[in-house]
Design a protein around this motif. Structure first.
Motif, PDB file in Angstrom:
ATOM      1  N   LYS A  45       0.819  -1.211   0.000  1.00 39.16           N
ATOM      2  CA  LYS A  45       0.000   0.000   0.000  1.00 39.16           C
ATOM      3  C   LYS A  45       0.856   1.264   0.000  1.00 39.16           C
ATOM      4  O   LYS A  45       0.382   2.344  -0.356  1.00 39.16           O
ATOM      5  CB  LYS A  45      -0.936   0.017   1.214  1.00 39.16           C
ATOM      6  CG  LYS A  45      -2.092  -0.968   1.130  1.00 39.16           C
ATOM      7  CD  LYS A  45      -3.126  -0.713   2.214  1.00 39.16           C
ATOM      8  CE  LYS A  45      -2.554  -0.908   3.610  1.00 39.16           C
ATOM      9  NZ  LYS A  45      -3.584  -0.702   4.660  1.00 39.16           N
ATOM     10  N   ALA A  46       2.105   1.122   0.401  1.00 44.42           N
ATOM     11  CA  ALA A  46       3.014   2.276   0.446  1.00 44.42           C
ATOM     12  C   ALA A  46       3.990   2.283  -0.725  1.00 44.42           C
ATOM     13  O   ALA A  46       4.990   3.005  -0.702  1.00 44.42           O
ATOM     14  CB  ALA A  46       3.781   2.279   1.766  1.00 44.42           C
ATOM     15  N   SER A  47       3.684   1.516  -1.779  1.00 44.69           N
ATOM     16  CA  SER A  47       4.645   1.341  -2.872  1.00 44.69           C
ATOM     17  C   SER A  47       4.940   2.637  -3.621  1.00 44.69           C
ATOM     18  O   SER A  47       5.975   2.743  -4.284  1.00 44.69           O
ATOM     19  CB  SER A  47       4.136   0.291  -3.857  1.00 44.69           C
ATOM     20  OG  SER A  47       2.917   0.712  -4.447  1.00 44.69           O
ATOM     21  N   ARG A  48       4.070   3.622  -3.515  1.00 43.64           N
ATOM     22  CA  ARG A  48       4.320   4.879  -4.220  1.00 43.64           C
ATOM     23  C   ARG A  48       5.593   5.566  -3.736  1.00 43.64           C
ATOM     24  O   ARG A  48       6.104   6.478  -4.401  1.00 43.64           O
ATOM     25  CB  ARG A  48       3.135   5.829  -4.052  1.00 43.64           C
ATOM     26  CG  ARG A  48       2.821   6.178  -2.626  1.00 43.64           C
ATOM     27  CD  ARG A  48       1.653   7.147  -2.514  1.00 43.64           C
ATOM     28  NE  ARG A  48       2.015   8.470  -2.981  1.00 43.64           N
ATOM     29  CZ  ARG A  48       1.231   9.531  -2.821  1.00 43.64           C
ATOM     30  NH1 ARG A  48       0.058   9.419  -2.252  1.00 43.64           N
ATOM     31  NH2 ARG A  48       1.626  10.711  -3.252  1.00 43.64           N
ATOM     32  N   TRP A  49       6.122   5.118  -2.593  1.00 45.37           N
ATOM     33  CA  TRP A  49       7.329   5.723  -2.041  1.00 45.37           C
ATOM     34  C   TRP A  49       8.608   5.168  -2.658  1.00 45.37           C
ATOM     35  O   TRP A  49       9.701   5.685  -2.378  1.00 45.37           O
ATOM     36  CB  TRP A  49       7.372   5.503  -0.519  1.00 45.37           C
ATOM     37  CG  TRP A  49       6.545   6.496   0.223  1.00 45.37           C
ATOM     38  CD1 TRP A  49       5.313   6.300   0.782  1.00 45.37           C
ATOM     39  CD2 TRP A  49       6.886   7.856   0.484  1.00 45.37           C
ATOM     40  NE1 TRP A  49       4.872   7.462   1.370  1.00 45.37           N
ATOM     41  CE2 TRP A  49       5.811   8.425   1.200  1.00 45.37           C
ATOM     42  CE3 TRP A  49       7.985   8.648   0.173  1.00 45.37           C
ATOM     43  CZ2 TRP A  49       5.818   9.755   1.607  1.00 45.37           C
ATOM     44  CZ3 TRP A  49       7.994   9.973   0.568  1.00 45.37           C
ATOM     45  CH2 TRP A  49       6.914  10.503   1.279  1.00 45.37           C
ATOM     46  N   LEU A  50       8.515   4.135  -3.472  1.00 43.93           N
ATOM     47  CA  LEU A  50       9.730   3.495  -3.980  1.00 43.93           C
ATOM     48  C   LEU A  50      10.643   4.471  -4.710  1.00 43.93           C
ATOM     49  O   LEU A  50      11.864   4.456  -4.520  1.00 43.93           O
ATOM     50  CB  LEU A  50       9.358   2.334  -4.913  1.00 43.93           C
ATOM     51  CG  LEU A  50       9.028   1.006  -4.231  1.00 43.93           C
ATOM     52  CD1 LEU A  50       8.523   0.008  -5.252  1.00 43.93           C
ATOM     53  CD2 LEU A  50      10.226   0.459  -3.472  1.00 43.93           C
ATOM     54  N   GLY A  51      10.077   5.315  -5.554  1.00 39.67           N
ATOM     55  CA  GLY A  51      10.893   6.258  -6.311  1.00 39.67           C
ATOM     56  C   GLY A  51      11.688   7.181  -5.408  1.00 39.67           C
ATOM     57  O   GLY A  51      12.891   7.403  -5.615  1.00 39.67           O
ATOM     58  N   SER A  52      11.024   7.715  -4.390  1.00 36.34           N
ATOM     59  CA  SER A  52      11.696   8.627  -3.454  1.00 36.34           C
ATOM     60  C   SER A  52      12.783   7.916  -2.673  1.00 36.34           C
ATOM     61  O   SER A  52      13.865   8.471  -2.430  1.00 36.34           O
ATOM     62  CB  SER A  52      10.669   9.226  -2.484  1.00 36.34           C
ATOM     63  OG  SER A  52       9.741  10.028  -3.169  1.00 36.34           O
ATOM     64  N   LEU A  53      12.507   6.678  -2.280  1.00 33.60           N
ATOM     65  CA  LEU A  53      13.493   5.938  -1.483  1.00 33.60           C
ATOM     66  C   LEU A  53      14.710   5.549  -2.327  1.00 33.60           C
ATOM     67  O   LEU A  53      15.849   5.659  -1.862  1.00 33.60           O
ATOM     68  CB  LEU A  53      12.842   4.702  -0.863  1.00 33.60           C
ATOM     69  CG  LEU A  53      11.801   5.016   0.204  1.00 33.60           C
ATOM     70  CD1 LEU A  53      11.055   3.746   0.601  1.00 33.60           C
ATOM     71  CD2 LEU A  53      12.448   5.657   1.430  1.00 33.60           C
ATOM     72  N   TYR A  54      14.475   5.114  -3.557  1.00 32.83           N
ATOM     73  CA  TYR A  54      15.616   4.850  -4.442  1.00 32.83           C
ATOM     74  C   TYR A  54      16.468   6.113  -4.577  1.00 32.83           C
ATOM     75  O   TYR A  54      17.699   6.062  -4.527  1.00 32.83           O
ATOM     76  CB  TYR A  54      15.130   4.423  -5.829  1.00 32.83           C
ATOM     77  CG  TYR A  54      14.524   3.047  -5.925  1.00 32.83           C
ATOM     78  CD1 TYR A  54      15.038   1.976  -5.209  1.00 32.83           C
ATOM     79  CD2 TYR A  54      13.436   2.814  -6.773  1.00 32.83           C
ATOM     80  CE1 TYR A  54      14.479   0.716  -5.309  1.00 32.83           C
ATOM     81  CE2 TYR A  54      12.878   1.550  -6.895  1.00 32.83           C
ATOM     82  CZ  TYR A  54      13.399   0.512  -6.156  1.00 32.83           C
ATOM     83  OH  TYR A  54      12.847  -0.737  -6.275  1.00 32.83           O
ATOM     84  N   ASN A  55      15.795   7.231  -4.753  1.00 36.54           N
ATOM     85  CA  ASN A  55      16.493   8.515  -4.909  1.00 36.54           C
ATOM     86  C   ASN A  55      17.300   8.856  -3.663  1.00 36.54           C
ATOM     87  O   ASN A  55      18.479   9.235  -3.744  1.00 36.54           O
ATOM     88  CB  ASN A  55      15.473   9.609  -5.205  1.00 36.54           C
ATOM     89  CG  ASN A  55      16.097  10.980  -5.312  1.00 36.54           C
ATOM     90  OD1 ASN A  55      16.700  11.332  -6.316  1.00 36.54           O
ATOM     91  ND2 ASN A  55      15.957  11.788  -4.269  1.00 36.54           N
ATOM     92  N   ASN A  56      16.678   8.734  -2.487  1.00 39.30           N
ATOM     93  CA  ASN A  56      17.352   9.114  -1.244  1.00 39.30           C
ATOM     94  C   ASN A  56      18.549   8.208  -0.951  1.00 39.30           C
ATOM     95  O   ASN A  56      19.608   8.683  -0.535  1.00 39.30           O
ATOM     96  CB  ASN A  56      16.367   9.058  -0.075  1.00 39.30           C
ATOM     97  CG  ASN A  56      15.301  10.134  -0.159  1.00 39.30           C
ATOM     98  OD1 ASN A  56      15.355  10.998  -1.023  1.00 39.30           O
ATOM     99  ND2 ASN A  56      14.329  10.078   0.723  1.00 39.30           N
ATOM    100  N   ILE A  57      18.353   6.915  -1.165  1.00 36.75           N
ATOM    101  CA  ILE A  57      19.456   5.977  -0.914  1.00 36.75           C
ATOM    102  C   ILE A  57      20.583   6.229  -1.914  1.00 36.75           C
ATOM    103  O   ILE A  57      21.766   6.153  -1.566  1.00 36.75           O
ATOM    104  CB  ILE A  57      18.957   4.522  -0.983  1.00 36.75           C
ATOM    105  CG1 ILE A  57      17.936   4.264   0.131  1.00 36.75           C
ATOM    106  CG2 ILE A  57      20.128   3.544  -0.865  1.00 36.75           C
ATOM    107  CD1 ILE A  57      17.205   2.942  -0.004  1.00 36.75           C
ATOM    108  N   ALA A  58      20.213   6.568  -3.133  1.00 35.46           N
ATOM    109  CA  ALA A  58      21.232   6.874  -4.149  1.00 35.46           C
ATOM    110  C   ALA A  58      22.074   8.070  -3.735  1.00 35.46           C
ATOM    111  O   ALA A  58      23.311   8.040  -3.842  1.00 35.46           O
ATOM    112  CB  ALA A  58      20.554   7.145  -5.493  1.00 35.46           C
TER     113      ALA A  58
END
Length: 287
Positions: free
Chosen positions: A148-161
Motif C-alpha cells: 500500500k506504500a509502494s508509491r514511495w519506492l521512487g523517493s526511497l531509491y532517490n534518497n538511498i542513491a
C-alpha cells in the motif's frame, strides 16, 4: 467533502495554498475536525514550500488545538508537517522526535503511507550518513512488505542513491537512480521523471561519462525551453560538463544562465553560498 490531497501541485505551492484555503470555510462548517485538521496541515506544508515558515507554524498551532486522541491520521500529518518546517529552517533536533513519533504512530495505526513518509524524512534529518542510510533502508524494507506504500519506492531509491553519492559509491548510486527513473516513468509524473533523468545525468558526469551526461541534459534543456521558467540546475550541469571537457567559453555562457536562475533560489543562496559564489565566478560576473 473534496479529497484535497488530489489538488497538490508541488511545483506551484502558492497556487496550491489558495486551493486549500478556498476549502476552509466549508471544512469549518462541516464540524469534521479531522478533515479540517488534515486540510490545515497541507495548508502549512504549502506555506513551508514557499518559505513562509512563521506562517506555517501559526497554521500548525491551529491544527494542534484541534487534535484529539481519536484523530490519529491528523496527528500523524501534524507531526510530519511540523517536522518538515523545522527541517526547512535547519532545526533538525526539533524535527527528529516529531518524525520518530510520526513513524511509530503511523505503524501502530496501519497508516503505511505516512509511516514511510516519516521514515524517509528521518533518512534526511538524522545526524550521520550511517543513520540516514539506516532509515532509508528501513523504509525501503517496510515498503517492500507493505505494498500500500509502494508509491514511495521512487523517493526511497532517490534518497538511498544520494546517500551512496555522499559515501563515494557512484556506481551503486547510478543503479539506484536508474531504478528511480524506471519507477517514475511507470508513475507518469513528468516532473518526477525530469528530476530522475537529471540525477542519472549528474552521476554519469561524476563517473566521467560526460558525453552521455550532456545528451541527457540537452534533452532536459529542450524540455525546459518549452516552459516559461528555465531550469537553473540543468544549466549548471551543462556548464560543469563543458568545463570538464575544457570548453571554458561555452561553459561560461551556461554558468551565466545558471547564475541568473539560481540566485533566485533563496534556500540555495542561504545554505550553499560557496556554490553560488563559484557559479558567479565561472560566469564571469564581477557584481
Amino acid at each position: 467533502m473534496i479529497d484535497f490531497d488530489t489538488l497538490w501541485d508541488y511545483s506551484h505551492p502558492k497556487e496550491t495554498e489558495q486551493k486549500f484555503i478556498s476549502l476552509l470555510t466549508q471544512a469549518e462548517e462541516s464540524g469534521n475536525n479531522g478533515y479540517l485538521a488534515e486540510l490545515l496541515t497541507q495548508v502549512a506544508r504549502s506555506q513551508g514550500l514557499q518559505g513562509k515558515y512563521d506562517i506555517a507554524h501559526v497554521t500548525l498551532d491551529r491544527v494542534e488545538k484541534l487534535l484529539t486522541k481519536d484523530l490519529v491520521v491528523a496527528q500523524v500529518r501534524y507531526l510530519l508537517e511540523r517536522g518538515r518546517v523545522f527541517n526547512s529552517t535547519s532545526r533538525l533536533m526539533d524535527a527528529l522526535p516529531l518524525f520518530l513519533n510520526a513513524w511509530e504512530l503511523g505503524i501502530q495505526s496501519g497508516e503505511d503511507h505516512y509511516a514511510v513518509d516519516a521514515a524517509h524524512m528521518l533518512g534526511i534529518v538524522e545526524s550521520t550518513p550511517e543513520k540516514r542510510m539506516e532509515w532509508n533502508l528501513k523504509a525501503l524494507d517496510y515498503v517492500e512488505r507493505n505494498p500500500k506504500a509502494s508509491r514511495w519506492l521512487g523517493s526511497l531509491y532517490n534518497n538511498i542513491a544520494w546517500a551512496q553519492v555522499d559515501n563515494g559509491n557512484l556506481e551503486e548510486a547510478l543503479e539506484l537512480f536508474k531504478l528511480a527513473l524506471a519507477f517514475r516513468k511507470e508513475q507518469g509524473n513528468p516532473m518526477s521523471v525530469f528530476i530522475a533523468k537529471w540525477s542519472v545525468a549528474k552521476i554519469l558526469r561524476l563517473l566521467g561519462q560526460v558525453e552521455d551526461s550532456i545528451v541527457i541534459q540537452k534533452e532536459l534543456l529542450a524540455e525546459t525551453e518549452q516552459n516559461t521558467v528555465p531550469d537553473g540546475y540543468v544549466y549548471e550541469e551543462l556548464a560543469e560538463c563543458l568545463l570538464s571537457l575544457n570548453k571554458a567559453q561555452e561553459a561560461q555562457q551556461y554558468f551565466s544562465l545558471c547564475y541568473d536562475r539560481l540566485i533566485l533560489e533563496s534556500n540555495l543562496v542561504a545554505n550553499e553560498p560557496e556554490r553560488i559564489t563559484r557559479i558567479k565566478e565561472l560566469a564571469g560576473r564581477s557584481s
